[in-house]
Each structure stands twice: as C-alpha cells, then as structure tokens.
Design an enzyme around this catalytic site. Structure first.
Site, PDB file in Angstrom:
ATOM      1  CE  LYS A  13      -2.032  -1.172   3.891  1.00  0.00           C
ATOM      2  NZ  LYS A  13      -1.400  -2.469   4.204  1.00  0.00           N
ATOM      3  NE  ARG A  88      -4.646  -1.456  10.085  1.00  0.00           N
ATOM      4  CZ  ARG A  88      -3.614  -0.978   9.398  1.00  0.00           C
ATOM      5  NH1 ARG A  88      -3.676   0.177   8.805  1.00  0.00           N
ATOM      6  NH2 ARG A  88      -2.525  -1.684   9.299  1.00  0.00           N
ATOM      7  NE  ARG A 127       7.657  -2.661   6.373  1.00  0.00           N
ATOM      8  CZ  ARG A 127       6.342  -2.603   6.474  1.00  0.00           C
ATOM      9  NH1 ARG A 127       5.624  -2.028   5.533  1.00  0.00           N
ATOM     10  NH2 ARG A 127       5.749  -3.142   7.507  1.00  0.00           N
ATOM     11  NE  ARG A 160       6.062  -0.727  10.121  1.00  0.00           N
ATOM     12  CZ  ARG A 160       4.920  -0.707   9.426  1.00  0.00           C
ATOM     13  NH1 ARG A 160       4.872  -0.073   8.266  1.00  0.00           N
ATOM     14  NH2 ARG A 160       3.845  -1.321   9.861  1.00  0.00           N
ATOM     15  NE  ARG A 171       1.871  -5.190  11.071  1.00  0.00           N
ATOM     16  CZ  ARG A 171       2.964  -5.046  10.320  1.00  0.00           C
ATOM     17  NH1 ARG A 171       4.106  -5.573  10.716  1.00  0.00           N
ATOM     18  NH2 ARG A 171       2.903  -4.381   9.201  1.00  0.00           N
TER      19      ARG A 171
HETATM   20  P1  AP5 Z   1       4.834  -1.714   1.908  1.00  0.00           P
HETATM   21  O1  AP5 Z   1       4.534  -0.856   0.748  1.00  0.00           O
HETATM   22  O2  AP5 Z   1       5.567  -1.133   3.062  1.00  0.00           O
HETATM   23  O3  AP5 Z   1       3.481  -2.447   2.391  1.00  0.00           O
HETATM   24  P2  AP5 Z   1       2.202  -1.903   3.171  1.00  0.00           P
HETATM   25  O4  AP5 Z   1       1.010  -2.510   2.529  1.00  0.00           O
HETATM   26  O5  AP5 Z   1       2.255  -0.424   3.286  1.00  0.00           O
HETATM   27  O6  AP5 Z   1       2.417  -2.640   4.555  1.00  0.00           O
HETATM   28  P3  AP5 Z   1       2.382  -2.090   6.044  1.00  0.00           P
HETATM   29  O7  AP5 Z   1       3.116  -3.102   6.876  1.00  0.00           O
HETATM   30  O8  AP5 Z   1       2.821  -0.675   6.124  1.00  0.00           O
HETATM   31  O9  AP5 Z   1       0.875  -2.182   6.340  1.00  0.00           O
HETATM   32  P4  AP5 Z   1       0.215  -2.192   7.687  1.00  0.00           P
HETATM   33  O10 AP5 Z   1      -1.170  -1.992   7.269  1.00  0.00           O
HETATM   34  O11 AP5 Z   1       0.458  -3.374   8.523  1.00  0.00           O
HETATM   35  O12 AP5 Z   1       0.968  -1.046   8.526  1.00  0.00           O
HETATM   36  P5  AP5 Z   1       0.560   0.452   8.905  1.00  0.00           P
HETATM   37  O13 AP5 Z   1       1.781   1.242   8.940  1.00  0.00           O
HETATM   38  O14 AP5 Z   1      -0.576   0.883   8.052  1.00  0.00           O
HETATM   39  O15 AP5 Z   1       5.633  -3.004   1.394  1.00  0.00           O
HETATM   40  C1  AP5 Z   1       6.139  -3.962   2.309  1.00  0.00           C
HETATM   41  C2  AP5 Z   1       7.561  -4.407   1.898  1.00  0.00           C
HETATM   42  O16 AP5 Z   1       7.490  -5.112   0.665  1.00  0.00           O
HETATM   43  C3  AP5 Z   1       8.542  -3.244   1.648  1.00  0.00           C
HETATM   44  O17 AP5 Z   1       9.812  -3.663   2.051  1.00  0.00           O
HETATM   45  C4  AP5 Z   1       8.504  -3.026   0.131  1.00  0.00           C
HETATM   46  O18 AP5 Z   1       9.730  -2.533  -0.373  1.00  0.00           O
HETATM   47  C5  AP5 Z   1       8.231  -4.444  -0.368  1.00  0.00           C
HETATM   48  N1  AP5 Z   1       7.387  -4.476  -1.561  1.00  0.00           N
HETATM   49  C6  AP5 Z   1       6.303  -3.684  -1.830  1.00  0.00           C
HETATM   50  N2  AP5 Z   1       5.743  -4.022  -3.005  1.00  0.00           N
HETATM   51  C7  AP5 Z   1       6.475  -5.085  -3.493  1.00  0.00           C
HETATM   52  C8  AP5 Z   1       6.394  -5.880  -4.664  1.00  0.00           C
HETATM   53  N3  AP5 Z   1       5.438  -5.677  -5.586  1.00  0.00           N
HETATM   54  N4  AP5 Z   1       7.309  -6.876  -4.828  1.00  0.00           N
HETATM   55  C9  AP5 Z   1       8.282  -7.077  -3.908  1.00  0.00           C
HETATM   56  N5  AP5 Z   1       8.413  -6.339  -2.783  1.00  0.00           N
HETATM   57  C10 AP5 Z   1       7.523  -5.357  -2.563  1.00  0.00           C
HETATM   58  O19 AP5 Z   1       0.007   0.247  10.377  1.00  0.00           O
HETATM   59  C11 AP5 Z   1       0.848  -0.095  11.437  1.00  0.00           C
HETATM   60  C12 AP5 Z   1       0.067  -0.123  12.742  1.00  0.00           C
HETATM   61  O20 AP5 Z   1      -0.482   1.183  13.022  1.00  0.00           O
HETATM   62  C13 AP5 Z   1      -1.151  -1.056  12.783  1.00  0.00           C
HETATM   63  O21 AP5 Z   1      -0.780  -2.370  13.104  1.00  0.00           O
HETATM   64  C14 AP5 Z   1      -1.996  -0.386  13.872  1.00  0.00           C
HETATM   65  O22 AP5 Z   1      -1.504  -0.682  15.146  1.00  0.00           O
HETATM   66  C15 AP5 Z   1      -1.761   1.087  13.613  1.00  0.00           C
HETATM   67  N6  AP5 Z   1      -2.763   1.645  12.670  1.00  0.00           N
HETATM   68  C16 AP5 Z   1      -2.514   2.169  11.439  1.00  0.00           C
HETATM   69  N7  AP5 Z   1      -3.673   2.552  10.852  1.00  0.00           N
HETATM   70  C17 AP5 Z   1      -4.655   2.247  11.729  1.00  0.00           C
HETATM   71  C18 AP5 Z   1      -6.073   2.374  11.697  1.00  0.00           C
HETATM   72  N8  AP5 Z   1      -6.715   2.890  10.640  1.00  0.00           N
HETATM   73  N9  AP5 Z   1      -6.780   1.959  12.775  1.00  0.00           N
HETATM   74  C19 AP5 Z   1      -6.173   1.443  13.845  1.00  0.00           C
HETATM   75  N10 AP5 Z   1      -4.835   1.272  13.945  1.00  0.00           N
HETATM   76  C20 AP5 Z   1      -4.094   1.685  12.906  1.00  0.00           C
HETATM   77 MG    MG Z   2       2.552   0.942   4.883  1.00  0.00          MG
END
Ligand code: AP5
Ligand code: MG
Ligand code: ZN
Length: 221
Positions: A13, A88, A127, A160, A171
C-alpha cells in the site's frame, strides 16, 4: 481523485501510494506513518499508539478517526488524497462516509491489493524504512543503493518494531478478522477494484495506473 488503498500488511500500500503521488500529486495519508512520526517525536499520541502498534493490534477508533478527520481538512488534500491504512474496520469505514458527507467529498476509487500470506511474511521481514523520510525499501526486492542508507534523503534505514515474526502474525490475524470485511463493505459501491499485488512493484503499478485511468474515464492520465 480520492483513493482508498486496502490490503493486508506488506501488500504494498505504502509503496504504491508513493508511486501514485509521484505521478498524479494526490497526497498519501498513511495512518501508520502518522503514528510512527508521533512516536519518534515522543508526543502523547505516539506513546498511546505505541502500545497497540507494538502488539500488532488496532489503535482505538476514536483516536484514528479524529486524526483522519483533521487531516482531511488540510488544504494539501484539496485536489486529491490516497488513504493508506484507513479505514481498517467497519466502524472506521462508516466514520469516513460521515466525514465525506459533511465535507461534500467522495471516494472515487477503492484499490484492494491482494497478496498471499507467505509473500507478505517475506516482504515484512525484509522491509527497511527510512528514519527521516519514511521511504520503504526491501533487503532483496528493493534494496537501497548503499546498505542502510536511504536513496532519497540519505537517512538511516531501520526495521519497524512491528515487523518481527510474532507481531506480523498478529497483524495478519487482525487484518483477516477486522479489515477484510471493509473490502465487502465497498464491494457494492462499484468503485472497488482488486489487484494482484504479487508482481514486481512496476507490474503492480501498471495495473493500478489502468484502474485510475478507468475510474477517471481517461481524464487523469
Ligand atoms: P509496503 O509498501 O511497506 O506495504 P504496506 O502494505 O504499506 O504494509 P504495512 O506493513 O505498512 O501495512 P500495515 O497496514 O500493517 O501497517 P501500517 O503502517 O498501516 O511493502 C512492504 C515491503 O514489501 C517493503 O519492504 C517493500 O519494499 C516491499 N514491496 C512492496 N511491493 C512489493 C512488490 N510488488 N514486490 C516485492 N516487494 C515489494 O500500520 C501499522 C500499525 O499502526 C497497525 O498495526 C496499527 O496498530 C496502527 N494503525 C494504522 N492505521 C490504523 C487504523 N486505521 N486503525 C487502527 N490502527 C491503525
Ligand atoms: Mg505501509
Ligand atoms: Zn529517506
């Protein structure tokens, strides 16, 4: 254009939101990034969010919804935004509808990136994130030119806290239980497009680009 990006942790994402921004200028809003910045700055919000993030659980709805409501009022999202990591759960999806109703805005496109669990785990474990600008890298799939250093700003790359195996498992479970229903919530709207996220970042972006073109009737490109 206003876009919602859905998909499990590690689906890409953040990676794809940055690419859309680079081409179209619609501002990415990542709730996870907002919490990580608050945490790095040691604000009360950051300290509160830390408890949940480190456990892989969702931060309470009232906190997240308040942040998004404030963020959507800022002038830099007037021409378009990309929500990454919000909504979410169903409560947040309904809260977003209400925010948009009040502001007269709408979601033009919901992109759901799908990736199998084994690939997700590989992506999350490799990552690395820039401490300064938040850019995402991967040790194997998207390595920086110089080990440990961000290509864009020269900042230090770190792993992270929530990318350890145990928290990743939580997660993924939280995603399945609480976030997957959001996909069904948007399904009848006709604005939902599911995209196979297992290709290279370029391949995935090509599909997203086509979806944006379709949703804008060709006007965006
Ligand atoms: P990346 O682009 O970083 O993936 P992502 O989908 O953004 O994954 P996240 O881990 O950031 O999602 P998340 O939803 O768990 O975390 P968030 O920060 O939102 O890609 C991942 C890796 O793969 C990278 O190394 C990249 O280089 C690689 N990659 C990407 N595309 C690729 C491809 N096509 N091929 C190969 N490699 C690739 O949330 C974190 C925490 O915050 C949550 O757990 C929660 O506690 C809190 N939080 C955030 N939002 C909310 C909400 N709305 N409500 C409640 N709690 C929340
Ligand atoms: Mg992300
Ligand atoms: Zn950087």
């Amino acid at each position: 254009m206003n876009i919602v990006m859905l998909g499990p942790p590690g689906a890409g994402k953040g990676t794809q939101a940055e690419r859309i921004f680079a081409q179209f200028g619609w501002k990415p809003i990542s709730t996870g990034d907002i919490f990580r910045v608050a945490l790095a700055e040691g604000t009360p919000l950051g300290l509160e969010a830390k408890k949940y993030m480190e456990a892989g659980e969702l931060v309470p709805d009232d906190i997240v919804e308040g942040i998004v409501a404030d963020r959507l009022k800022k002038p830099d999202v007037k021409d378009g935004f990309i929500l990454d990591g919000f909504p979410r759960n169903l409560h947040q999806a309904k809260a977003l509808d209400k925010m948009l109703e009040e502001s007269g805005g709408k979601i033009d496109l919901v992109i759901n990136i799908t990736v199998d669990t084994e690939t997700l785990v590989k992506r999350l474990s490799g990552r690395r994130v820039c401490r300064k600008c938040g850019a995402n890298f991967h040790l194997l799939f998207n390595p920086p030119a110089v080990e440990g250093i961000c290509d864009h700003c020269g900042g230090e790359l770190y792993q992270r806290e929530d990318d350890n195996e145990e928290t990743v498992r939580t997660r993924l479970k939280v995603y399945e239980e609480l976030s997957e229903p959001v996909v069904s919530y948007y399904n009848p709207s006709g604005r939902l497009l599911s995209i196979d996220g297992t290709g290279t970042p370029d391949e995935v972006y090509m599909e997203i680009h086509a979806a944006i073109e379709l949703a804008s009737g060709g006007a965006a490109v």
